[in-house]
Design an enzyme around this catalytic site. Structure first.
Site, short mmCIF file in Angstrom:
data_model
loop_
_atom_site.label_atom_id
_atom_site.label_comp_id
_atom_site.label_asym_id
_atom_site.label_seq_id
_atom_site.Cartn_x
_atom_site.Cartn_y
_atom_site.Cartn_z
N ASP A 1 2.47 -1.61 -10.47
CA ASP A 1 3.76 -2.01 -9.88
C ASP A 1 3.74 -3.54 -9.76
O ASP A 1 4.50 -4.12 -8.99
CB ASP A 1 3.89 -1.35 -8.49
N TRP B 1 2.23 2.94 -2.52
CA TRP B 1 1.82 3.87 -3.59
C TRP B 1 0.48 4.52 -3.23
O TRP B 1 0.26 5.70 -3.49
CB TRP B 1 1.70 3.13 -4.93
N ASP C 1 -4.87 -6.17 -5.65
CA ASP C 1 -3.68 -7.02 -5.49
C ASP C 1 -4.11 -8.46 -5.23
O ASP C 1 -5.22 -8.70 -4.75
CB ASP C 1 -2.80 -6.53 -4.33
N LYS D 1 5.86 -0.70 -14.03
CA LYS D 1 7.21 -1.17 -13.74
C LYS D 1 7.59 -2.27 -14.73
O LYS D 1 6.80 -3.17 -14.98
CB LYS D 1 7.26 -1.73 -12.32
N GLY E 1 0.78 -1.24 0.00
CA GLY E 1 0.00 0.00 0.00
C GLY E 1 0.81 1.29 0.00
O GLY E 1 0.25 2.36 0.25
N ASP F 1 -6.73 -11.39 -8.65
CA ASP F 1 -5.63 -11.71 -9.57
C ASP F 1 -5.96 -11.03 -10.88
O ASP F 1 -6.92 -11.43 -11.56
CB ASP F 1 -5.52 -13.23 -9.75
C1 LIG Z 1 6.37 -4.56 -5.69
S1 LIG Z 1 4.84 -5.07 -5.05
C2 LIG Z 1 3.89 -3.60 -5.13
C3 LIG Z 1 4.26 -2.57 -4.12
C4 LIG Z 1 3.25 -1.44 -4.04
N1 LIG Z 1 3.33 -0.58 -5.20
C5 LIG Z 1 3.46 -0.60 -2.82
O1 LIG Z 1 3.85 0.55 -2.94
O2 LIG Z 1 3.21 -1.09 -1.71
C6 LIG Z 1 4.19 -6.00 -6.37
C7 LIG Z 1 2.78 -6.52 -6.12
O3 LIG Z 1 2.25 -7.04 -7.33
C8 LIG Z 1 1.27 -7.99 -6.96
N2 LIG Z 1 0.90 -8.81 -8.11
C9 LIG Z 1 1.69 -9.63 -8.84
N3 LIG Z 1 0.97 -10.27 -9.78
C10 LIG Z 1 -0.31 -9.83 -9.65
C11 LIG Z 1 -1.53 -10.12 -10.31
N4 LIG Z 1 -1.57 -11.02 -11.28
N5 LIG Z 1 -2.65 -9.49 -9.93
C12 LIG Z 1 -2.63 -8.61 -8.90
N6 LIG Z 1 -1.49 -8.28 -8.22
C13 LIG Z 1 -0.36 -8.88 -8.59
C14 LIG Z 1 1.99 -8.77 -5.86
O4 LIG Z 1 1.07 -9.49 -5.07
C15 LIG Z 1 2.72 -7.66 -5.11
O5 LIG Z 1 2.00 -7.27 -3.97
#
Ligand SMILES: C[S@@+](CC[C@H](N)C(=O)[O-])C[C@H]1O[C@@H](n2cnc3c(N)ncnc32)[C@H](O)[C@@H]1O
Length: 237
Positions: free
Chosen positions: A152, A87, A112, A192, A85, A128
């Site tokens: 992200d 962002w 997420d 990203k 969270g 997802d």
């Molecule tokens: C680097 S973290 C994000 C950090 C976030 N921007 C923050 O500031 O807290 C990447 C996130 O992408 C999510 N993610 C990866 N594949 C996903 C998908 N198919 N659907 C939803 N979320 C996904 C992961 O669960 C993870 O929490």
């Protein structure tokens, strides 16, 4: 006293200035020892803790927005891959999602795979994004157009550079096609990517739809990581 993003007071403590060394412990792999050592010595990790952000990723969106300026009061924002969270915490005050600041009130919707602690001003769903029909669900929650779609999203590292690269590019492409459907004219897309060869097609795709497409590596993105951010502005509909 200054307030943290979650409303708590900051401690006023300075940044960690002593290097912490981690001993290899039984059961801990070399790579997790290296990760732990890097975390303990990372000034952005210490800053995130001191300033009340849920993770160091917060500084990346802060730096991108300081440079480009898309999180403005009144903006309707979608944050894909929003856990834990950071962002969201940066965006809520910048878009005036609480309606307490200057200018129009914005909205932010985060999704997420993982549960995310609630945050006042943000609507959060567990989803997802790669599931069949996930984009339609997000469109329904959004209930209209968006000014910013930011992603992200990243799968856990497989340890194989090319596999990680291809995985993140497919997440970015899914986010981009979603953005094409929901963005308002003039809107912004932020995603990203991990450099690796396949991002050329993504760039080509974005260049057809946006006035400007930039690759940005914010200072808080680790220099030894192939991570960078694609920022596309001026959606042409
Ligand atoms: C680097 S973290 C994000 C950090 C976030 N921007 C923050 O500031 O807290 C990447 C996130 O992408 C999510 N993610 C990866 N594949 C996903 C998908 N198919 N659907 C939803 N979320 C996904 C992961 O669960 C993870 O929490």
């Amino acid at each position: 006293m200054a307030k943290k993003p979650d409303g708590k007071n900051t401690s006023g403590r300075g940044q960690r200035d002593l290097k912490v060394k981690v001993k290899t412990a039984r059961g801990r792999t070399n790579s997790s020892t290296r990760w732990l050592q890097r975390q303990l010595n990372d000034p952005y990790v210490a800053r995130a803790q001191a300033e009340g952000y849920r993770g160091r990723a917060a500084f990346k969106i802060m730096e991108l927005d300081d440079k480009i300026g898309f999180l403005v009061p009144g903006a309707r924002v979608v944050d894909l891959g929003c856990a834990p969270g950071g962002w969201l915490q940066v965006a809520v005050p910048r878009i005036n999602a609480l309606g307490e600041g200057k200018g129009p009130k914005g909205t932010i919707l985060g999704v997420d795979l993982q549960e995310v602690d609630s945050l006042t001003g943000a609507e959060i769903h567990v989803l997802d994004f790669m599931d069949e029909g996930a984009d339609d669900k997000v469109k329904e929650w959004l209930g209209g157009k968006a000014d910013v779609v930011m992603s992200d999203m990243a799968a856990s590292s497989s340890g194989h550079k090319q596999t990680d690269h291809l995985r993140i590019i497919s997440l970015c492409e899914a986010a981009a096609y979603f953005a094409f459907d929901v963005l308002e004219d003039g809107g912004t897309f932020v995603a990203k990517v991990l450099a690796g060869g396949a991002e050329g097609d993504l760039q080509k795709l974005l260049k057809q739809k946006f006035t400007k497409v930039m690759n940005v590596k914010p200072p808080s993105s680790r220099s030894d990581s192939s991570e960078k951010f694609v920022v596309a502005t001026g959606f042409r509909g």
